[in-house]
Design an enzyme around this catalytic site. Structure first.
Site, PDB file in Angstrom:
ATOM      1  N   ARG A  13     -21.211  14.172  20.820  1.00 36.90           N
ATOM      2  CA  ARG A  13     -19.776  14.255  21.105  1.00 36.90           C
ATOM      3  C   ARG A  13     -19.609  14.854  22.501  1.00 36.90           C
ATOM      4  O   ARG A  13     -20.198  15.872  22.831  1.00 36.90           O
ATOM      5  CB  ARG A  13     -19.067  15.139  20.068  1.00 36.90           C
ATOM      6  CG  ARG A  13     -17.555  15.147  20.197  1.00 36.90           C
ATOM      7  CD  ARG A  13     -16.942  16.168  19.238  1.00 36.90           C
ATOM      8  NE  ARG A  13     -17.258  15.895  17.850  1.00 36.90           N
ATOM      9  CZ  ARG A  13     -16.547  15.084  17.082  1.00 36.90           C
ATOM     10  NH1 ARG A  13     -15.490  14.472  17.563  1.00 36.90           N
ATOM     11  NH2 ARG A  13     -16.889  14.888  15.824  1.00 36.90           N
ATOM     12  N   GLY A  72     -13.242   9.598  13.129  1.00 33.88           N
ATOM     13  CA  GLY A  72     -14.094   9.127  14.215  1.00 33.88           C
ATOM     14  C   GLY A  72     -15.572   9.157  13.878  1.00 33.88           C
ATOM     15  O   GLY A  72     -16.297   8.174  14.089  1.00 33.88           O
ATOM     16  N   ASP A  94     -24.127  13.258  11.134  1.00 35.89           N
ATOM     17  CA  ASP A  94     -24.689  13.880  12.336  1.00 35.89           C
ATOM     18  C   ASP A  94     -25.772  14.860  11.914  1.00 35.89           C
ATOM     19  O   ASP A  94     -25.956  15.137  10.728  1.00 35.89           O
ATOM     20  CB  ASP A  94     -23.610  14.563  13.190  1.00 35.89           C
ATOM     21  CG  ASP A  94     -22.822  15.602  12.414  1.00 35.89           C
ATOM     22  OD1 ASP A  94     -23.422  16.335  11.589  1.00 35.89           O
ATOM     23  OD2 ASP A  94     -21.604  15.697  12.614  1.00 35.89           O
ATOM     24  N   ASP A 100     -20.240  13.885   4.002  1.00 39.46           N
ATOM     25  CA  ASP A 100     -19.771  14.883   4.966  1.00 39.46           C
ATOM     26  C   ASP A 100     -18.917  15.899   4.224  1.00 39.46           C
ATOM     27  O   ASP A 100     -18.500  15.666   3.084  1.00 39.46           O
ATOM     28  CB  ASP A 100     -18.965  14.216   6.085  1.00 39.46           C
ATOM     29  CG  ASP A 100     -19.033  14.988   7.396  1.00 39.46           C
ATOM     30  OD1 ASP A 100     -19.353  16.197   7.351  1.00 39.46           O
ATOM     31  OD2 ASP A 100     -18.770  14.393   8.450  1.00 39.46           O
ATOM     32  N   ARG A 105     -13.273  24.962  11.153  1.00 44.88           N
ATOM     33  CA  ARG A 105     -14.158  24.385  12.167  1.00 44.88           C
ATOM     34  C   ARG A 105     -14.199  25.235  13.440  1.00 44.88           C
ATOM     35  O   ARG A 105     -15.052  25.029  14.294  1.00 44.88           O
ATOM     36  CB  ARG A 105     -13.706  22.962  12.495  1.00 44.88           C
ATOM     37  CG  ARG A 105     -13.781  22.032  11.290  1.00 44.88           C
ATOM     38  CD  ARG A 105     -13.230  20.659  11.589  1.00 44.88           C
ATOM     39  NE  ARG A 105     -14.129  19.894  12.437  1.00 44.88           N
ATOM     40  CZ  ARG A 105     -13.966  18.592  12.699  1.00 44.88           C
ATOM     41  NH1 ARG A 105     -12.944  17.937  12.166  1.00 44.88           N
ATOM     42  NH2 ARG A 105     -14.798  17.949  13.482  1.00 44.88           N
ATOM     43  N   HIS A 140     -16.888  24.724   6.386  1.00 49.93           N
ATOM     44  CA  HIS A 140     -17.530  23.878   7.390  1.00 49.93           C
ATOM     45  C   HIS A 140     -18.831  24.515   7.883  1.00 49.93           C
ATOM     46  O   HIS A 140     -19.796  23.805   8.187  1.00 49.93           O
ATOM     47  CB  HIS A 140     -16.573  23.651   8.562  1.00 49.93           C
ATOM     48  CG  HIS A 140     -17.112  22.726   9.601  1.00 49.93           C
ATOM     49  ND1 HIS A 140     -17.318  21.383   9.368  1.00 49.93           N
ATOM     50  CD2 HIS A 140     -17.495  22.947  10.894  1.00 49.93           C
ATOM     51  CE1 HIS A 140     -17.800  20.811  10.463  1.00 49.93           C
ATOM     52  NE2 HIS A 140     -17.921  21.736  11.401  1.00 49.93           N
ATOM     53  N   LYS A 174     -25.856  11.766  16.571  1.00 45.47           N
ATOM     54  CA  LYS A 174     -24.555  11.519  17.181  1.00 45.47           C
ATOM     55  C   LYS A 174     -24.279  12.563  18.250  1.00 45.47           C
ATOM     56  O   LYS A 174     -24.610  13.735  18.092  1.00 45.47           O
ATOM     57  CB  LYS A 174     -23.463  11.573  16.107  1.00 45.47           C
ATOM     58  CG  LYS A 174     -22.051  11.365  16.602  1.00 45.47           C
ATOM     59  CD  LYS A 174     -21.061  12.028  15.659  1.00 45.47           C
ATOM     60  CE  LYS A 174     -21.167  13.541  15.776  1.00 45.47           C
ATOM     61  NZ  LYS A 174     -20.194  14.234  14.916  1.00 45.47           N
TER      62      LYS A 174
END
Length: 314
Positions: free
Chosen positions: A196, A228, A171, A221, A97, A131, A194
């Site tokens: 963050r 979260g 998202d 996902d 990530r 990712h 979404k």
């Protein structure tokens, strides 16, 4: 064709390594890991690997830093033991990530992992569902990225009547990847908008693109970390009229209190793969595990034989 192949399993996920070896029909190459009193590690290869085609299996899971160092030391030991080729098999890539510089004065750590693997002596990498696909470009040697979507979709089709389901991207960033699932399952898509703020891992859903009213929502996902994003998306689609909510993810990181969040949530079930080992306390009834060890075994054999693995990407 497998006489000169060696499969080494690090301490991160030995069960996964044994499954790969079982599919291929070889024994795991014997190694010895020693942790000295000063916390230093030593890895010793206990079999002859001279001119061998070696695959080192070590996903990123707690303790992450120890696992990375063990992997690098193992690769270095193999290089100096005259292995012909060394492939790092990383079902879940470390620091995947950290793929961009989105804050001032930070490391693009996924690129650092690529540099460390090359410096240690790896010749190629075999991984699954990065990712961000651009992580492949951080390497100056071949990287094969397998996809779990076919296996997850087969499991979903065989265990559920998908007639009234809608796929949900947690998202906007996940919207592109979810298209592959939609094409395979022939299902409509909805996207949670979404946002963050900061590093608090508390995403906030502000809008929904698509329709979930009266449908069973399936949130897809690439990984579940703290949970979260998943909890926020699940609550949001239920508030928007979904009659139930489930989830599917490739990598079950499940850090912190993620497992307890899932257990007490309105999620009916979560389908994941075994790229990361699940400790006994994380094996709750709501979590279904699909093995991807056969896919990795097929990819390892294709790499060893020098044949194409393009079909495995699909």
């Amino acid at each position: 064709m497998t006489s000169n192949i060696r499969i080494i399993g690090g301490s991160a996920h030995p069960e996964f390594t044994d499954q790969i070896c079982g599919h291929i029909g070889v024994d795991r190459c014997k190694t010895r890991l020693v942790r000295f009193s000063n916390e230093n590690l030593m890895v010793q290869i206990l079999e002859n690997v001279r001119d061998a085609d070696v695959f080192v299996v070590q996903p990123s899971c707690p303790p992450v830093s120890d696992g990375i160092l063990e992997l690098l030391i193992t690769i270095d030991a193999l290089k100096h033991a005259s292995a012909r080729r060394i492939t790092a098999v990383l079902p879940y890539f470390p620091y995947a990530r950290s793929d961009k510089k989105d804050q001032p004065r930070i490391s693009i750590t996924a690129r650092l992992m690529a540099d460390l693997l090359e410096t240690a002596g790896a010749d190629r990498v075999l991984t699954m569902d990065l990712h961000a696909p651009q992580v492949q470009g951080f390497f100056r040697f071949p990287v094969d990225q397998l996809k779990a979507a076919p296996i997850l979709c087969d499991h979903l089709r065989s265990t559920r009547d998908l007639e009234n389901y809608v796929l949900v991207a947690g998202d906007v960033g996940e919207a592109k990847e979810i298209g592959g699932y939609a094409n395979r399952l022939n299902l409509p898509i909805a996207i949670v908008d979404k946002r963050r703020y900061g590093d608090d891992e508390k995403p906030r859903a502000v809008n929904l693109i698509g329709d979930v009213k009266g449908k069973r929502a399936l949130i897809v996902d690439d990984e579940i970390a703290s949970g979260g994003t998943l909890m926020e998306a699940a609550a949001f689609v239920l508030n928007r009229g979904a009659i139930s909510v489930e989830a599917a993810a490739v990598h079950p990181v499940l850090s912190g209190a993620a497992t307890s969040k899932i257990a007490s949530s309105q999620l009916a079930s979560i389908v994941v793969t075994d790229t990361i080992p699940l400790s006994p306390e994380k094996r709750i009834d709501k979590i279904e595990v699909c093995s991807v060890s056969q896919l990795f075994a097929d990819a390892i054999l294709a790499i060893h034989k020098g044949s194409s693995i393009s079909s495995l990407f699909h």
